[in-house]
Design a protein around this motif. Structure first.
Motif, PDB file in Angstrom:
ATOM      1  N   LYS A  76      78.874  46.723  70.858  1.00 64.38           N
ATOM      2  CA  LYS A  76      79.993  46.196  69.705  1.00 64.38           C
ATOM      3  C   LYS A  76      81.494  47.007  70.025  1.00 64.38           C
ATOM      4  O   LYS A  76      82.294  46.131  69.735  1.00 64.38           O
ATOM      5  CB  LYS A  76      79.421  46.280  68.443  1.00 64.38           C
ATOM      6  CG  LYS A  76      78.246  45.320  68.146  1.00 64.38           C
ATOM      7  CD  LYS A  76      77.985  45.612  66.577  1.00 64.38           C
ATOM      8  CE  LYS A  76      76.748  44.647  66.260  1.00 64.38           C
ATOM      9  NZ  LYS A  76      76.084  44.887  64.886  1.00 64.38           N
ATOM     10  N   LYS A  94      83.213  45.521  72.927  1.00 58.67           N
ATOM     11  CA  LYS A  94      83.633  44.151  72.508  1.00 58.67           C
ATOM     12  C   LYS A  94      84.784  44.194  71.682  1.00 58.67           C
ATOM     13  O   LYS A  94      85.778  43.653  71.936  1.00 58.67           O
ATOM     14  CB  LYS A  94      82.472  43.319  71.745  1.00 58.67           C
ATOM     15  CG  LYS A  94      83.092  41.881  71.562  1.00 58.67           C
ATOM     16  CD  LYS A  94      81.737  41.149  71.126  1.00 58.67           C
ATOM     17  CE  LYS A  94      82.231  39.699  70.723  1.00 58.67           C
ATOM     18  NZ  LYS A  94      81.227  39.087  69.976  1.00 58.67           N
ATOM     19  N   PHE A  95      84.692  45.157  70.671  1.00 61.88           N
ATOM     20  CA  PHE A  95      85.984  45.248  69.960  1.00 61.88           C
ATOM     21  C   PHE A  95      87.166  45.893  70.616  1.00 61.88           C
ATOM     22  O   PHE A  95      88.073  45.189  70.539  1.00 61.88           O
ATOM     23  CB  PHE A  95      85.763  46.468  68.997  1.00 61.88           C
ATOM     24  CG  PHE A  95      86.766  46.947  68.049  1.00 61.88           C
ATOM     25  CD1 PHE A  95      87.223  46.080  66.908  1.00 61.88           C
ATOM     26  CD2 PHE A  95      87.277  47.914  68.136  1.00 61.88           C
ATOM     27  CE1 PHE A  95      88.305  46.253  66.267  1.00 61.88           C
ATOM     28  CE2 PHE A  95      88.504  48.494  67.260  1.00 61.88           C
ATOM     29  CZ  PHE A  95      88.835  47.685  66.404  1.00 61.88           C
ATOM     30  N   GLU A 125      87.532  45.188  73.732  1.00 60.97           N
ATOM     31  CA  GLU A 125      87.954  44.225  74.747  1.00 60.97           C
ATOM     32  C   GLU A 125      88.983  43.020  73.928  1.00 60.97           C
ATOM     33  O   GLU A 125      89.729  42.718  74.562  1.00 60.97           O
ATOM     34  CB  GLU A 125      86.839  43.653  75.230  1.00 60.97           C
ATOM     35  CG  GLU A 125      86.919  42.566  76.470  1.00 60.97           C
ATOM     36  CD  GLU A 125      87.502  43.235  77.634  1.00 60.97           C
ATOM     37  OE1 GLU A 125      88.039  42.469  78.384  1.00 60.97           O
ATOM     38  OE2 GLU A 125      87.014  44.196  78.052  1.00 60.97           O
ATOM     39  N   GLU A 126      88.630  42.932  72.855  1.00 58.00           N
ATOM     40  CA  GLU A 126      89.317  41.900  71.926  1.00 58.00           C
ATOM     41  C   GLU A 126      90.837  42.548  71.921  1.00 58.00           C
ATOM     42  O   GLU A 126      91.542  41.788  71.621  1.00 58.00           O
ATOM     43  CB  GLU A 126      88.669  41.738  70.563  1.00 58.00           C
ATOM     44  CG  GLU A 126      87.418  40.741  70.718  1.00 58.00           C
ATOM     45  CD  GLU A 126      86.561  40.768  69.266  1.00 58.00           C
ATOM     46  OE1 GLU A 126      87.175  40.919  68.503  1.00 58.00           O
ATOM     47  OE2 GLU A 126      85.513  40.261  69.546  1.00 58.00           O
ATOM     48  N   ILE A 127      90.915  43.622  71.504  1.00 63.38           N
ATOM     49  CA  ILE A 127      92.119  44.423  71.316  1.00 63.38           C
ATOM     50  C   ILE A 127      92.989  44.267  72.506  1.00 63.38           C
ATOM     51  O   ILE A 127      94.068  43.813  72.470  1.00 63.38           O
ATOM     52  CB  ILE A 127      92.222  45.875  70.652  1.00 63.38           C
ATOM     53  CG1 ILE A 127      91.178  45.966  69.379  1.00 63.38           C
ATOM     54  CG2 ILE A 127      93.414  46.397  70.814  1.00 63.38           C
ATOM     55  CD1 ILE A 127      91.217  47.355  68.849  1.00 63.38           C
ATOM     56  N   LYS A 128      92.506  44.555  73.792  1.00 61.62           N
ATOM     57  CA  LYS A 128      93.151  44.485  74.932  1.00 61.62           C
ATOM     58  C   LYS A 128      93.495  43.019  75.225  1.00 61.62           C
ATOM     59  O   LYS A 128      94.505  42.891  75.629  1.00 61.62           O
ATOM     60  CB  LYS A 128      92.160  44.995  76.018  1.00 61.62           C
ATOM     61  CG  LYS A 128      92.938  45.317  77.425  1.00 61.62           C
ATOM     62  CD  LYS A 128      92.014  45.627  78.331  1.00 61.62           C
ATOM     63  CE  LYS A 128      91.311  44.434  78.969  1.00 61.62           C
ATOM     64  NZ  LYS A 128      90.478  44.920  80.279  1.00 61.62           N
ATOM     65  N   ASN A 129      92.877  42.022  75.084  1.00 61.98           N
ATOM     66  CA  ASN A 129      93.236  40.682  75.312  1.00 61.98           C
ATOM     67  C   ASN A 129      93.949  40.024  74.239  1.00 61.98           C
ATOM     68  O   ASN A 129      94.339  38.769  74.471  1.00 61.98           O
ATOM     69  CB  ASN A 129      91.752  39.861  75.820  1.00 61.98           C
ATOM     70  CG  ASN A 129      91.264  40.448  76.809  1.00 61.98           C
ATOM     71  OD1 ASN A 129      91.665  40.901  77.774  1.00 61.98           O
ATOM     72  ND2 ASN A 129      90.014  40.470  76.922  1.00 61.98           N
ATOM     73  N   ALA A 130      94.116  40.662  73.101  1.00 63.00           N
ATOM     74  CA  ALA A 130      94.678  39.822  72.077  1.00 63.00           C
ATOM     75  C   ALA A 130      95.979  39.787  72.295  1.00 63.00           C
ATOM     76  O   ALA A 130      96.716  40.555  72.944  1.00 63.00           O
ATOM     77  CB  ALA A 130      94.595  40.664  70.586  1.00 63.00           C
TER      78      ALA A 130
END
Length: 82
Positions: free
Chosen positions: A3, A6-7, A9-14
């Protein structure tokens, strides 16, 4: 652990706006600066205890850097999806 990865990764790809990137950079820089100053003051202390003062770093570094985001979360317009 998955988790957390994933968190991040979401910040990086946002797709953050320039304004958001500036706010995040200032917040992280503040936390690092206060951590460094807390460490430096501990090293230069006249006392025998040269340990890192986690409570000072938390109250003067983490709390001021995170507080604006908490207030933003509380006071944001629920109808406006940002």
């Amino acid at each position: 652990m998955e988790k957390i990865l994933k968190f991040f990764e979401e910040i990086k790809n946002a797709n953050h706006s320039k304004k958001q990137k500036i706010y995040l950079t200032v917040s992280i820089s503040w936390i690092i600066l206060i951590g460094y100053l807390t460490w430096w003051n501990g090293m230069k202390s006249l006392s025998l205890d040269k340990s890192f003062r986690w409570d000072e770093w938390f109250w003067f570094g983490i709390v001021p850097a995170v507080a604006p985001y908490i207030f933003l979360f509380i006071w944001r317009d629920k109808n406006n999806n940002q």
